[in-house]
Design a protein around this motif. Structure first.
Motif, PDB file in Angstrom:
ATOM      1  N   ASP A  57       0.908  -1.142   0.000  1.00 46.34           N
ATOM      2  CA  ASP A  57       0.000   0.000   0.000  1.00 46.34           C
ATOM      3  C   ASP A  57       0.951   1.197   0.000  1.00 46.34           C
ATOM      4  N   THR A  58       0.807   2.067  -0.981  1.00 51.10           N
ATOM      5  CA  THR A  58       1.792   3.134  -1.106  1.00 51.10           C
ATOM      6  C   THR A  58       1.166   4.496  -1.335  1.00 51.10           C
ATOM      7  N   GLN A  59       1.985   5.485  -1.136  1.00 52.37           N
ATOM      8  CA  GLN A  59       1.677   6.861  -1.479  1.00 52.37           C
ATOM      9  C   GLN A  59       2.860   7.338  -2.325  1.00 52.37           C
ATOM     10  N   THR A 104       2.907   2.308   3.021  1.00 47.41           N
ATOM     11  CA  THR A 104       2.137   2.648   4.206  1.00 47.41           C
ATOM     12  C   THR A 104       2.667   1.827   5.372  1.00 47.41           C
TER      13      THR A 104
END
Length: 78
Positions: free
Chosen positions: A7-9, A64
């Protein structure tokens, strides 16, 4: 070979910013640098000078985190 899914930004590098400085700017800690490197294997394909100082606008995936930072124990008195 399977790759981990994160899960990334996406965070955009500033001109000449080093990866560890970008990680510090985003997380406020450096113990997660190996996770960021793993999530951004495409950075290894950059020329060495660009790996050290990222070109402005380089997108970097920031996983995340689901943990708390591990803070070192500092002894003031022995």
């Amino acid at each position: 070979m399977s790759r981990k899914k994160f899960d990334t930004q996406v965070v955009t590098a500033r001109e000449g910013e080093m990866l560890d400085a970008l990680v510090w700017r985003h997380y406020g800690r450096l113990d997660v640098l190996p996770l960021v490197i793993e999530a951004n294997r495409q950075l290894a394909r950059l020329p060495v000078t660009q790996m050290l100082r990222l070109p402005g606008g380089t997108p970097v995936l920031m996983p995340t985190l689901h943990d708390q930072p591990v803070l070192p124990l500092v002894r003031i008195w022995s």
